[in-house]
Scaffold this motif. Structure first.
Motif, PDB file in Angstrom:
ATOM      1  N   GLY A 193       0.786  -1.228   0.000  1.00 46.93           N
ATOM      2  CA  GLY A 193       0.000   0.000   0.000  1.00 46.93           C
ATOM      3  C   GLY A 193       0.814   1.271   0.000  1.00 46.93           C
ATOM      4  N   PHE A 194       2.095   1.203  -0.318  1.00 41.70           N
ATOM      5  CA  PHE A 194       2.948   2.392  -0.316  1.00 41.70           C
ATOM      6  C   PHE A 194       3.159   2.962  -1.719  1.00 41.70           C
ATOM      7  N   ASP A 195       2.389   2.502  -2.700  1.00 41.50           N
ATOM      8  CA  ASP A 195       2.589   2.974  -4.069  1.00 41.50           C
ATOM      9  C   ASP A 195       2.272   4.451  -4.218  1.00 41.50           C
ATOM     10  N   THR A 196       1.304   4.967  -3.462  1.00 43.86           N
ATOM     11  CA  THR A 196       1.006   6.398  -3.535  1.00 43.86           C
ATOM     12  C   THR A 196       2.162   7.228  -2.972  1.00 43.86           C
ATOM     13  N   MET A 197       2.830   6.710  -1.964  1.00 39.81           N
ATOM     14  CA  MET A 197       3.979   7.416  -1.395  1.00 39.81           C
ATOM     15  C   MET A 197       5.116   7.484  -2.415  1.00 39.81           C
ATOM     16  N   GLU A 198       5.304   6.418  -3.156  1.00 36.56           N
ATOM     17  CA  GLU A 198       6.347   6.406  -4.185  1.00 36.56           C
ATOM     18  C   GLU A 198       6.062   7.457  -5.254  1.00 36.56           C
ATOM     19  N   VAL A 243      -3.390  29.849   0.464  1.00 36.01           N
ATOM     20  CA  VAL A 243      -2.897  28.706   1.226  1.00 36.01           C
ATOM     21  C   VAL A 243      -4.048  27.719   1.340  1.00 36.01           C
ATOM     22  N   SER A 244      -3.818  26.478   0.896  1.00 37.19           N
ATOM     23  CA  SER A 244      -4.881  25.472   0.945  1.00 37.19           C
ATOM     24  C   SER A 244      -4.274  24.095   1.165  1.00 37.19           C
ATOM     25  N   THR A 245      -5.115  23.163   1.561  1.00 38.17           N
ATOM     26  CA  THR A 245      -4.710  21.770   1.647  1.00 38.17           C
ATOM     27  C   THR A 245      -5.504  21.005   0.601  1.00 38.17           C
ATOM     28  N   GLU A 246      -4.796  20.189  -0.151  1.00 41.13           N
ATOM     29  CA  GLU A 246      -5.393  19.348  -1.182  1.00 41.13           C
ATOM     30  C   GLU A 246      -4.913  17.938  -0.934  1.00 41.13           C
ATOM     31  N   GLU A 247      -5.852  17.068  -0.576  1.00 41.01           N
ATOM     32  CA  GLU A 247      -5.552  15.702  -0.175  1.00 41.01           C
ATOM     33  C   GLU A 247      -4.558  15.747   0.978  1.00 41.01           C
ATOM     34  N   LEU A 276       2.044  16.461   3.565  1.00 39.82           N
ATOM     35  CA  LEU A 276       1.732  16.386   4.985  1.00 39.82           C
ATOM     36  C   LEU A 276       1.597  14.930   5.417  1.00 39.82           C
ATOM     37  N   ALA A 277       2.187  14.600   6.541  1.00 38.32           N
ATOM     38  CA  ALA A 277       2.041  13.260   7.102  1.00 38.32           C
ATOM     39  C   ALA A 277       0.620  13.107   7.643  1.00 38.32           C
ATOM     40  N   ASP A 278       0.202  11.867   7.819  1.00 35.11           N
ATOM     41  CA  ASP A 278      -1.124  11.612   8.374  1.00 35.11           C
ATOM     42  C   ASP A 278      -1.254  12.271   9.736  1.00 35.11           C
ATOM     43  N   GLY A 279      -2.369  12.940   9.951  1.00 35.27           N
ATOM     44  CA  GLY A 279      -2.632  13.583  11.236  1.00 35.27           C
ATOM     45  C   GLY A 279      -2.195  15.032  11.313  1.00 35.27           C
ATOM     46  N   MET A 280      -1.429  15.518  10.329  1.00 31.28           N
ATOM     47  CA  MET A 280      -0.982  16.915  10.348  1.00 31.28           C
ATOM     48  C   MET A 280      -2.148  17.825   9.984  1.00 31.28           C
TER      49      MET A 280
END
Length: 143
Positions: A14-19, A68-72, A105-109
């Motif tokens: 499940g790390f393909d999105t991180m790659e 300034v925005s967050t996207e995903e 951003l890491a999860d939870g940020m």
């Protein structure tokens, strides 16, 4: 010959999105505007939380020129200056340019705020300490 990547290990599921994210970061490493990232220790609701501050040098940009925005799972900071109409420059050394800076951003940020002061845009983020959780998985037996 196939391409081997660090994330192609069968142990990393499940790390393909991180790659893909790492590849995108490596390609888009423009140096404008310069920025700092600093760690600030703070406590939130009695829990220890990690706080980060990203500061970008955005001299010449007004509040309306910045977004300034967050996207995903990304913090996206955009700046766009418009040319002032009716001005005739004899020399133009300060360009009206635009930029886009992305931070993964890491999860939870969570972004808790942004402030523009003296040509510096500061964006504060917080990551609460995650709960340590152990979950027992039941094994079903079939004969």
């Amino acid at each position: 010959m196939s391409r081997m990547t660090p994330f192609s290990s069968p142990l990393l599921l499940g790390f393909d999105t991180m790659e893909k994210t790492l590849e995108r970061i490596a390609k888009g490493s423009e140096g404008y505007p310069p920025y700092n990232i600093e760690r600030i220790q703070a406590s939130e609701d009695g829990q220890k939380a990690e706080r980060l501050r990203i500061t970008l040098a955005v001299a010449g940009f007004a509040e309306d020129d910045l977004d300034v925005s967050t996207e995903e799972n990304q913090l996206v900071i955009r700046g766009k200056q418009s040319d002032a109409e009716g001005r005739e420059y004899l020399h133009r050394g300060i360009a009206a340019r635009q930029f886009q800076r992305m931070f993964v951003l890491a999860d939870g940020m969570h972004v808790i705020g942004a402030e523009l002061k003296n040509g510096l845009l500061s964006v504060d983020l917080v990551r609460p300490e995650p709960e340590r959780m152990v979950r027992k998985i039941n094994i079903s037996v079939r004969d």
